[in-house]
Scaffold this motif. Structure first.
Motif, PDB file in Angstrom:
ATOM      1  N   PRO A 222     -16.212 -48.928  50.447  1.00 17.42           N
ATOM      2  CA  PRO A 222     -17.693 -48.919  50.300  1.00 17.42           C
ATOM      3  C   PRO A 222     -17.834 -49.007  48.696  1.00 17.42           C
ATOM      4  N   THR A 223     -18.921 -49.734  48.279  1.00 16.11           N
ATOM      5  CA  THR A 223     -19.290 -49.425  47.009  1.00 16.11           C
ATOM      6  C   THR A 223     -19.461 -48.200  46.435  1.00 16.11           C
ATOM      7  N   GLN A 229     -22.553 -43.837  39.858  1.00 19.84           N
ATOM      8  CA  GLN A 229     -22.133 -44.896  39.142  1.00 19.84           C
ATOM      9  C   GLN A 229     -22.208 -44.471  37.542  1.00 19.84           C
ATOM     10  N   GLU A 294     -31.387 -54.899  47.902  1.00 20.29           N
ATOM     11  CA  GLU A 294     -30.900 -54.494  46.792  1.00 20.29           C
ATOM     12  C   GLU A 294     -31.460 -53.347  46.191  1.00 20.29           C
ATOM     13  N   ASN A 309     -26.669 -51.708  43.580  1.00 18.05           N
ATOM     14  CA  ASN A 309     -25.886 -51.864  44.750  1.00 18.05           C
ATOM     15  C   ASN A 309     -26.494 -53.005  45.765  1.00 18.05           C
ATOM     16  N   SER A 310     -25.825 -53.840  45.959  1.00 21.91           N
ATOM     17  CA  SER A 310     -26.402 -55.017  46.562  1.00 21.91           C
ATOM     18  C   SER A 310     -25.554 -55.542  47.994  1.00 21.91           C
ATOM     19  N   TYR A 311     -26.453 -55.926  48.908  1.00 22.14           N
ATOM     20  CA  TYR A 311     -25.749 -56.186  50.289  1.00 22.14           C
ATOM     21  C   TYR A 311     -24.983 -57.599  50.288  1.00 22.14           C
ATOM     22  N   GLN A 313     -23.477 -58.739  47.585  1.00 19.60           N
ATOM     23  CA  GLN A 313     -22.354 -58.755  46.805  1.00 19.60           C
ATOM     24  C   GLN A 313     -21.538 -57.846  47.238  1.00 19.60           C
ATOM     25  N   GLY A 314     -22.038 -56.760  48.045  1.00 17.91           N
ATOM     26  CA  GLY A 314     -21.258 -55.884  48.678  1.00 17.91           C
ATOM     27  C   GLY A 314     -19.900 -55.769  49.383  1.00 17.91           C
ATOM     28  N   SER A 315     -19.240 -55.171  49.600  1.00 18.32           N
ATOM     29  CA  SER A 315     -17.968 -55.206  50.648  1.00 18.32           C
ATOM     30  C   SER A 315     -18.316 -55.259  51.990  1.00 18.32           C
ATOM     31  N   ASP A 318     -20.093 -51.801  53.100  1.00 14.29           N
ATOM     32  CA  ASP A 318     -21.137 -51.889  52.626  1.00 14.29           C
ATOM     33  C   ASP A 318     -22.546 -52.661  53.845  1.00 14.29           C
ATOM     34  N   ARG A 319     -22.032 -53.843  54.105  1.00 15.87           N
ATOM     35  CA  ARG A 319     -22.606 -54.439  55.104  1.00 15.87           C
ATOM     36  C   ARG A 319     -22.644 -53.685  56.438  1.00 15.87           C
TER      37      ARG A 319
END
Length: 385
Positions: A222-223, A229, A294, A309-311, A313-315, A318-319
């Protein structure tokens, strides 16, 4: 079983949490639309601080919808200030304070009933982290029990499908004991996938750091959470950006990635001297499969992007985590999904109650058997000539 009964019944009510809260407290939520323009976020924040002495605005939520008030999270403005409430409701057209409450308080009045039910559902009214650990532990046991329950329902002899088919049915005119068994077994089978999903997401909510993230990190990392951060920092002076400027800076920083998203909330983080701006997919909670987000931190002085943190661009992790709340509440499928979760909550309650009744029945039978066994030697002695 008692924990599951509480969780299922409270969860059933909370599927329509906002509607129930608004119906119980129209004076807090009703704000009829008008021809006059709505106030800006900064004007709303100023209106709250004027009408609630000693308060500072922590978070402004934009989840009320048309015709509803704006919900604002407040905190004491200083260490010396004391507040008996932490939530304010304001009219979006004139900034008039409609009311306040202490969210999370254990009070049996209608103003605090729904938030109290949410706390009961989430952590059994026990202070964190203990309450969440207990609830998470029960969810984990429930998840494992659901998996083993499916296995135990499988027939041990042939013909397989005709025998297993009986496990999905409720026999008409059956005895109370048989009816309890049928309701428990058939209810568990019909609601099996939903039970797995609800238990899995409950483990995520309550044991996220302790269990879920370490386990899922084996497959996908996960991010790092948004506030982890960057280091904490103190403000060198007063906050230069207001809430509206912070939201505008967030949309500017996101560019095309912000398209198709709507503002969920904006929050000033004094320990980072930054605004946290959260966006979600337009229509999320109302349209089926509309899940995206986002989240950004923007500098409270110049609006530059500090973290994101982005859905999109996330892993994969994350999704997966982003879907847990929409799935748990049914919002992932809009209104039909919420109705389905409502019915599944009732099914879990029936499964839990029948399981408890079956356990009590077995205890009574075992107690009678032991009582007869104790009397057997005495009876045979007295009957001997």
């Amino acid at each position: 079983m008692a924990f599951l009964i509480i969780a299922s019944l409270t969860g059933t009510a909370l599927v329509f949490r906002h509607e129930l809260d608004a119906a119980l407290n129209p004076e807090l939520f009703d704000a009829p639309t008008r021809a006059t323009p709505r106030l800006s976020l900064t004007q709303l924040a100023d209106a709250v601080t004027r009408q609630v002495p000693g308060a500072r605005v922590e978070q402004i939520y934009l989840d009320g919808g048309v015709g509803h008030s704006i919900r604002v999270r407040i905190k004491p403005a200083s260490k010396a200030a004391k507040l008996a409430v932490n939530e304010a409701f304001v009219d979006p057209y004139d900034g008039r304070l409609l009311g306040t409450r202490k969210e999370g308080a254990v009070r049996l009045d209608r103003v605090h009933l729904v938030p109290m039910l949410f706390r009961l559902h989430q952590q059994l009214l026990i202070e964190p982290p203990l309450g969440k650990w207990i609830t998470g532990g029960v969810a984990l046991v429930w998840l494992l029990h659901s998996v083993s329950g499916l296995y135990l329902s499988l027939p041990r002899s042939l013909p397989f499908w005709s025998r297993w088919r009986q496990a999905w049915l409720i026999k008409r005119g059956a005895s109370p004991a048989r009816l309890e068994m049928d309701l428990h077994r058939a209810g568990g089978l019909w609601a099996w996938l939903l039970c797995i999903m609800l238990a899995f997401s409950a483990v995520y909510f309550n044991l996220r750091k302790e269990l879920f993230v370490p386990a899922i990190s084996v497959v996908s990392r996960p991010t790092t959470p948004l506030l982890e951060q960057l280091p904490k920092r103190k403000a060198s002076g007063p906050v230069r950006l207001d809430h509206d400027a912070a939201v505008a800076a967030a949309f500017t920083a996101l560019g095309q990635a912000g398209q198709g998203h709507q503002l969920r909330y904006v929050q000033y983080q004094p320990e980072y001297h930054a605004y946290r701006v959260a966006l979600e997919a337009e229509g999320q909670g109302e349209r089926a499969l509309a899940v995206s987000y986002e989240q950004v931190l923007v500098d409270a002085d110049d609006g530059r992007l500090l973290a994101r943190n982005s859905y999109a661009q996330g892993s994969a992790a994350d999704r997966l985590m982003a879907w847990q709340f929409p799935l748990h509440t049914g919002q992932a499928l809009g209104l039909p999904g919420r109705v389905l979760i409502f019915l599944s909550g009732l099914a879990v309650a029936v499964i839990s109650v029948t399981g408890l009744l079956m356990w009590l029945r077995k205890r009574r039978v075992a107690a009678k058997t032991r009582s007869r066994q104790r009397l057997l030697p005495q009876t045979s002695l007295t009957s001997t000539p």
